[in-house]
Design a protein around this motif. Structure first.
Motif, mmCIF file in Angstrom:
data_model
loop_
_atom_site.group_PDB
_atom_site.id
_atom_site.type_symbol
_atom_site.label_atom_id
_atom_site.label_comp_id
_atom_site.label_asym_id
_atom_site.label_seq_id
_atom_site.Cartn_x
_atom_site.Cartn_y
_atom_site.Cartn_z
ATOM 1 N N ASN A 32 0.852 -1.263 -0.121
ATOM 2 C CA ASN A 32 -0.102 0.151 -0.064
ATOM 3 C C ASN A 32 0.964 1.241 0.081
ATOM 4 O O ASN A 32 1.050 2.170 0.840
ATOM 5 N N ALA A 33 1.567 1.486 -1.107
ATOM 6 C CA ALA A 33 2.622 2.610 -1.152
ATOM 7 C C ALA A 33 2.730 2.854 -2.585
ATOM 8 O O ALA A 33 2.419 2.247 -3.682
ATOM 9 N N THR A 34 3.153 4.199 -2.633
ATOM 10 C CA THR A 34 3.421 4.635 -4.023
ATOM 11 C C THR A 34 4.807 5.553 -3.885
ATOM 12 O O THR A 34 5.227 5.897 -3.075
ATOM 13 N N THR A 35 5.546 5.265 -5.210
ATOM 14 C CA THR A 35 6.897 5.999 -5.309
ATOM 15 C C THR A 35 6.749 6.913 -6.352
ATOM 16 O O THR A 35 6.399 6.680 -7.606
ATOM 17 N N ALA A 36 7.424 8.203 -5.924
ATOM 18 C CA ALA A 36 7.608 9.310 -7.181
ATOM 19 C C ALA A 36 8.971 9.315 -7.469
ATOM 20 O O ALA A 36 9.849 9.314 -6.451
ATOM 21 N N THR B 159 18.305 9.276 -11.167
ATOM 22 C CA THR B 159 16.878 9.508 -10.366
ATOM 23 C C THR B 159 17.076 9.629 -8.799
ATOM 24 O O THR B 159 18.022 9.234 -8.239
ATOM 25 N N MET B 160 16.261 10.245 -8.189
ATOM 26 C CA MET B 160 15.832 10.295 -6.783
ATOM 27 C C MET B 160 14.456 9.814 -6.697
ATOM 28 O O MET B 160 13.705 10.281 -7.409
ATOM 29 N N TRP B 161 14.141 9.344 -5.633
ATOM 30 C CA TRP B 161 12.888 8.883 -5.278
ATOM 31 C C TRP B 161 12.244 9.080 -4.070
ATOM 32 O O TRP B 161 13.085 9.402 -3.154
ATOM 33 N N LEU B 162 10.863 8.966 -3.703
ATOM 34 C CA LEU B 162 10.379 9.464 -2.647
ATOM 35 C C LEU B 162 9.173 8.437 -2.487
ATOM 36 O O LEU B 162 8.463 8.480 -3.373
ATOM 37 N N LEU B 163 9.362 7.606 -1.483
ATOM 38 C CA LEU B 163 8.103 6.404 -1.408
ATOM 39 C C LEU B 163 7.464 7.238 -0.117
ATOM 40 O O LEU B 163 7.843 7.199 0.860
ATOM 41 N N ARG B 164 6.097 6.716 -0.617
ATOM 42 C CA ARG B 164 4.789 7.004 0.603
ATOM 43 C C ARG B 164 4.180 5.788 0.882
ATOM 44 O O ARG B 164 3.652 5.227 -0.174
ATOM 45 N N GLU B 165 4.230 5.369 2.145
ATOM 46 C CA GLU B 165 3.640 4.185 2.432
ATOM 47 C C GLU B 165 2.266 4.562 3.492
ATOM 48 O O GLU B 165 2.484 5.471 4.080
ATOM 49 N N ALA B 166 1.227 4.078 3.359
ATOM 50 C CA ALA B 166 -0.019 4.239 3.870
ATOM 51 C C ALA B 166 0.080 3.960 5.388
ATOM 52 O O ALA B 166 0.880 2.883 5.822
ATOM 53 N N VAL B 167 -0.511 4.695 6.331
ATOM 54 C CA VAL B 167 -0.251 4.300 7.771
ATOM 55 C C VAL B 167 -1.702 4.690 8.092
ATOM 56 O O VAL B 167 -2.392 5.228 7.716
ATOM 57 N N GLY B 168 -1.976 4.164 9.574
ATOM 58 C CA GLY B 168 -3.203 4.130 9.984
ATOM 59 C C GLY B 168 -3.691 5.398 10.624
ATOM 60 O O GLY B 168 -5.031 5.449 10.843
ATOM 61 N N SER B 169 -3.079 6.423 10.727
ATOM 62 C CA SER B 169 -3.520 7.737 11.596
ATOM 63 C C SER B 169 -2.301 8.723 11.400
ATOM 64 O O SER B 169 -1.272 8.665 10.881
#
Length: 113
Positions: free
Chosen positions: A73-77, A94-104
């Motif tokens: 449940n993550a997206t990377t730019a 490239t450089m990357w930024l990963l966003r993982e879903a959290v519960g709150s």
């Protein structure tokens, strides 16, 4: 001239295939990652992006996102630039930024890498 379309391999042995590069710079493809948050096996995920057309004598910049389909449940730019050396070898940086879903909202601090 550096062309993004084709098959690319990174230092972690992951593969990216850019299959459709449109005249306006938009592209799509797929990303086969060998590195996962869960430590599992490799998975194919869709990617979409755009390439900035270079100016005179410049190398194109680009950005794309990967939706880690079906296993995270993550997206990377990713943002980067394409270069060609004097021998004709194309390289993407490239450089990357990963966003993982959290519960709150309280857990937001640990969601981005």
């Amino acid at each position: 001239q550096c062309r993004l379309s084709g098959l690319w391999r990174n230092e972690q042995d992951s593969l990216m295939e850019i299959s459709a590069l449109r005249d306006n710079g938009d592209f799509q493809g797929k990303y086969l990652t060998r590195v996962t948050l869960s430590g599992g096996c490799a998975h194919i995920s869709p990617l979409k992006g755009t390439q900035q057309q270079p100016g005179d004598g410049g190398w194109p910049t680009f950005a794309f996102t990967v939706r880690w389909d079906k296993f995270s449940n993550a997206t990377t730019a990713f943002a980067g630039q394409c270069f060609v050396d004097s021998g004709g070898k194309e390289t993407l940086t490239t450089m990357w930024l990963l966003r993982e879903a959290v519960g709150s909202l309280k857990e937001d601090w640990k969601a981005t890498r």
